[in-house]
Write a protein that holds these residues in place. Structure first.
Motif, mmCIF file in Angstrom:
data_model
loop_
_atom_site.group_PDB
_atom_site.id
_atom_site.type_symbol
_atom_site.label_atom_id
_atom_site.label_comp_id
_atom_site.label_asym_id
_atom_site.label_seq_id
_atom_site.Cartn_x
_atom_site.Cartn_y
_atom_site.Cartn_z
ATOM 1 N N ASP A 187 -12.013 -27.660 -19.465
ATOM 2 C CA ASP A 187 -11.097 -28.796 -19.373
ATOM 3 C C ASP A 187 -9.779 -28.400 -20.030
ATOM 4 O OD1 ASP A 187 -11.046 -29.552 -22.122
ATOM 5 O OD2 ASP A 187 -12.810 -30.815 -21.888
ATOM 6 N N GLU A 218 -15.347 -37.889 -20.144
ATOM 7 C CA GLU A 218 -16.467 -38.332 -19.299
ATOM 8 C C GLU A 218 -15.982 -38.900 -17.963
ATOM 9 O OE1 GLU A 218 -19.786 -38.154 -20.514
ATOM 10 O OE2 GLU A 218 -20.439 -38.778 -18.526
ATOM 11 N N LYS A 221 -16.249 -36.546 -15.096
ATOM 12 C CA LYS A 221 -17.521 -35.916 -14.667
ATOM 13 C C LYS A 221 -17.940 -36.589 -13.357
ATOM 14 C CE LYS A 221 -21.923 -35.899 -16.515
ATOM 15 N NZ LYS A 221 -22.866 -35.946 -17.645
ATOM 16 N N GLY A 249 -17.368 -28.735 -23.389
ATOM 17 C CA GLY A 249 -18.418 -29.604 -23.903
ATOM 18 C C GLY A 249 -19.424 -29.957 -22.819
ATOM 19 N N GLY A 250 -20.176 -31.016 -23.078
ATOM 20 C CA GLY A 250 -21.231 -31.417 -22.148
ATOM 21 C C GLY A 250 -20.705 -31.823 -20.788
ATOM 22 N N VAL A 251 -19.487 -32.361 -20.746
ATOM 23 C CA VAL A 251 -18.927 -32.770 -19.455
ATOM 24 C C VAL A 251 -18.699 -31.545 -18.576
ATOM 25 C CG1 VAL A 251 -16.835 -33.696 -18.381
ATOM 26 C CG2 VAL A 251 -17.933 -34.946 -20.237
ATOM 27 N N ASP A 254 -22.166 -29.882 -17.682
ATOM 28 C CA ASP A 254 -22.922 -30.572 -16.632
ATOM 29 C C ASP A 254 -22.257 -30.401 -15.270
ATOM 30 O OD1 ASP A 254 -24.588 -31.430 -18.626
ATOM 31 O OD2 ASP A 254 -24.409 -33.576 -18.209
ATOM 32 N N THR A 274 -18.690 -25.701 -26.310
ATOM 33 C CA THR A 274 -17.643 -25.769 -27.342
ATOM 34 C C THR A 274 -17.673 -27.053 -28.157
ATOM 35 O OG1 THR A 274 -16.015 -26.747 -25.860
ATOM 36 C CG2 THR A 274 -16.091 -24.345 -25.932
ATOM 37 N N THR A 275 -18.637 -27.950 -27.903
ATOM 38 C CA THR A 275 -18.759 -29.149 -28.737
ATOM 39 C C THR A 275 -20.119 -29.111 -29.437
ATOM 40 O OG1 THR A 275 -19.778 -30.457 -26.981
ATOM 41 C CG2 THR A 275 -17.374 -30.580 -27.167
ATOM 42 N N SER A 282 -26.792 -30.063 -24.832
ATOM 43 C CA SER A 282 -26.611 -30.123 -23.382
ATOM 44 C C SER A 282 -26.542 -28.760 -22.676
ATOM 45 C CB SER A 282 -25.375 -30.956 -23.033
ATOM 46 O OG SER A 282 -24.199 -30.325 -23.467
ATOM 47 N N LYS A 287 -30.321 -29.282 -16.998
ATOM 48 C CA LYS A 287 -29.971 -30.533 -16.317
ATOM 49 C C LYS A 287 -28.483 -30.502 -16.029
ATOM 50 C CE LYS A 287 -33.296 -33.972 -17.797
ATOM 51 N NZ LYS A 287 -33.463 -35.263 -18.476
ATOM 52 N N LYS A 296 -24.493 -43.484 -15.138
ATOM 53 C CA LYS A 296 -24.268 -42.133 -15.656
ATOM 54 C C LYS A 296 -25.304 -41.134 -15.132
ATOM 55 C CE LYS A 296 -24.048 -40.487 -20.151
ATOM 56 N NZ LYS A 296 -23.026 -39.452 -20.141
ATOM 57 N N ASN A 297 -24.853 -39.926 -14.922
ATOM 58 C CA ASN A 297 -25.766 -38.827 -14.559
ATOM 59 C C ASN A 297 -26.671 -39.179 -13.371
ATOM 60 O OD1 ASN A 297 -24.848 -37.218 -16.678
ATOM 61 N ND2 ASN A 297 -26.343 -38.049 -18.105
ATOM 62 N N VAL A 314 -15.971 -22.051 -32.713
ATOM 63 C CA VAL A 314 -15.087 -22.822 -31.828
ATOM 64 C C VAL A 314 -15.127 -24.317 -32.167
ATOM 65 C CG1 VAL A 314 -15.280 -21.172 -29.907
ATOM 66 C CG2 VAL A 314 -16.732 -23.198 -29.926
ATOM 67 N N THR A 317 -12.039 -26.518 -34.090
ATOM 68 C CA THR A 317 -10.892 -27.237 -33.516
ATOM 69 C C THR A 317 -11.273 -28.636 -33.044
ATOM 70 O OG1 THR A 317 -11.370 -26.199 -31.393
ATOM 71 C CG2 THR A 317 -9.701 -25.134 -32.760
ATOM 72 N N LYS A 363 -35.135 -28.024 -28.524
ATOM 73 C CA LYS A 363 -34.921 -28.405 -27.123
ATOM 74 C C LYS A 363 -35.600 -27.404 -26.186
ATOM 75 C CE LYS A 363 -32.040 -30.026 -23.543
ATOM 76 N NZ LYS A 363 -30.815 -30.663 -23.128
#
Ligand SMILES: NC(=O)c1ccc[n+]([C@@H]2O[C@H](COP(=O)([O-])OP(=O)(O)OC[C@H]3O[C@@H](n4cnc5c(N)ncnc54)[C@H](O)[C@@H]3O)[C@@H](O)[C@H]2O)c1
Length: 491
Positions: A187, A218, A221, A249-251, A254, A274-275, A282, A287, A296-297, A314, A317, A363
């Protein structure tokens, strides 16, 4: 500076070193083989003739000489016990030390029929594994976990500075970059803070990898973003031999995973999370998907990554609100795992590499048992039924994902009838400056949204509840009245 693989017997050090060296066009050095050549006989024979202490002495000299005289770009596999020596540990300083983690049962399976003198007795072998674990973790710059799921296996590398170790990236990258181009998806925020140019291949030198960005958040996404990425891949001539790289990140993870799963019916994806959310949760488990305006999702597929490279540096920041929101996934994972991880989190210890690794292990163990949410994997949805409903009811604008899950955890603990644990979690959320009250949505809306939950199979939504940290129950029926009360308590 050399790339040095360490780990217990049977962790695959020689194989990994040979593979990494081949990528760099060099030959790997194996300290056990070098030592056997010097001795003129096998290590097993040396043990028999002179005992372990004498062997360790010889080994120390050989390993220190190898490390001190290593050429730049040398790749070395060290004998499993060599790091017991303080001199060896001192000689390792400055090199990139990669620990290959291995389950003791698997290590035993691999080592028991070998000539290894310390792999004769199963119990002693397991005890030695336990004894050396902490030492390996202490020395390692990068730890490699091996993820297993029904549809595939892949490495997870965790280490501070990993993404800055440019000279080693080609060797450690989960896909052979001399044969497969990496197409980066990120992003705008992440791409500006952590430019993918620094993550390119060594050959051709300096070439910036192809990059496409989406607007952060989000809200992006979506299928529209996926289409943007697919078109860009076509425009740049991406083929099935290539791979995607999710930097974000997760966005982004995914979305890029979803694009990888569907582009030309499936290309590999490497995750560079990076998050906090992405590093502890995630990026693992395969998934992938996007949101629909209604929920969502709601559209997605399972597509395991080719590998995950986690560099906790990372996270520096990340804005504090984002870091705190992400920490809720650490809290959730700790409640599911119980034990040592829960103790660290309950004591509110700072998020470090070991906590990230513990979350990843938790996980990965769940996904290894149940990749496709048939049963066990549902434990990961602790707090998510109400959390997702809050996100949808507030049109994703009020709360960060983690913030909503924090409220969801409070509701789940109320439904679990664990008031003391709920109070403890409430205090932890407060300490991280996380929202403790539901605003901008009412009980009715949130309860209505839980009925849209993807986990719904019949008339009711199965809930994930807790008996105690580490003791999770899935598929629980919750009466409407109890759910309303648990949500109302958040107001
Ligand atoms: N696939 C799974 O198993 C799984 C599990 C949990 C969550 N998720 C999904 O993950 C998403 C949430 O992930 P998220 O919280 O990472 O959100 P995100 O990807 O939107 O990242 C949050 C924000 O942080 C910014 N950011 C990212 N890395 C940064 C960095 N290093 N420094 C500064 N800013 C940075 C991003 O630009 C973004 O604005 C949700 O869509 C959720 O559904 C998926």
């Amino acid at each position: 500076l050399a790339l040095v693989f360490i780990g217990f017997m049977g962790s695959g050090k020689s194989t990994a070193a040979a593979a990494a060296a081949a990528r760099l066009g060099v030959s790997a050095l194996d300290s056990d083989r070098v030592l056997e050549e010097q001795l003129g006989h096998s290590i097993a024979t040396e043990f028999q003739l002179h005992g372990e202490a004498a062997f360790r002495n010889r080994e120390e000299g050989t390993v220190c000489a190898l490390l001190d005289g290593a050429d730049p770009l040398a790749v070395i596999a060290l004998g499993g016990g060599s790091v017991l020596s303080a001199r060896v540990r001192a000689a390792l300083k400055g090199h990139l030390v990669v620990l290959l983690e291995v389950e003791p049962a698997l290590a035993w399976q691999r080592a028991q029929d070998s000539q290894r003198p310390l792999a004769r007795d199963r119990e002693q072998f397991f005890a030695l594994h336990q004894q050396r674990r902490g030492l390996y973790e202490e020395i390692a710059d990068v730890t490699v976990l091996w993820a297993r799921a029904a549809s595939g296996e892949y490495p997870v590398l965790v280490g501070r500075g990993l993404l800055g170790a440019r000279q080693w990236l080609d060797a450690l990258w989960p896909v052979d970059r001399s044969a497969s181009r990496g197409f980066f998806i990120s992003d705008e925020t992440v791409a500006a803070l952590h430019p993918p140019a620094a993550l390119g291949t060594a050959d051709p030198p300096g070439a910036a990898p192809a990059l496409v960005t989406i607007a952060p958040g989000e809200r992006h996404k979506t299928l529209a973003s996926a289409q943007h990425v697919w078109k860009w891949l076509v425009l740049h001539g991406a083929t099935r031999a290539d791979h995607l790289v999710a930097l974000g990140g997760g966005v982004v993870g995914d979305l890029a995973g979803f694009c990888a799963a569907t582009y030309q019916r499936g290309v590999p994806v490497v995750q560079l999370p990076t998050t906090v959310v992405a590093q502890v949760d995630s990026a693992y488990g395969g998934k992938t998907g996007v949101d629909l305006p209604q929920a969502k999702n709601y559209v997605g597929v399972y597509h395991q990554p080719a590998g995950v490279l986690v560099d906790p540096d990372v996270l520096r920041t990340l804005p504090p609100r984002e870091a705190n929101a992400g920490w809720v996934e650490v809290l959730k994972t700790a409640l599911i795992a119980g034990g040592e991880l829960w103790e660290r989190v309950a004591a509110d210890e700072p998020l470090d590499e070991q906590t990230i690794l513990a979350c990843a292990r938790t996980k990965l163990a769940v996904v290894a048992e149940d990749e496709r949410d048939g049963g066990r994997r549902q434990v990961l949805n602790l707090g998510h039924t109400v959390g997702h409903a809050i996100e949808t009811a507030t049109t994703y604008t009020c709360y960060r994902h983690g913030e909503a899950i924090g409220l969801g955890l409070l509701a789940a603990l109320r439904l679990s009838e664990l008031p003391e644990l709920r109070a403890q979690v409430y205090e932890l959320l407060r300490a991280h400056g996380l929202p403790l009250r539901l605003e901008s949505a009412g009980v009715d809306e949130v309860v209505r949204m839980t009925r849209r939950d993807k986990k719904r199979t019949g008339a009711s939504v199965p809930f994930v509840l807790l008996r105690a940290p580490g003791d999770v129950e899935i598929g629980c029926r919750v009466e409407d009245g109890a759910l309303r009360a648990a949500v109302a308590e958040l107001l």
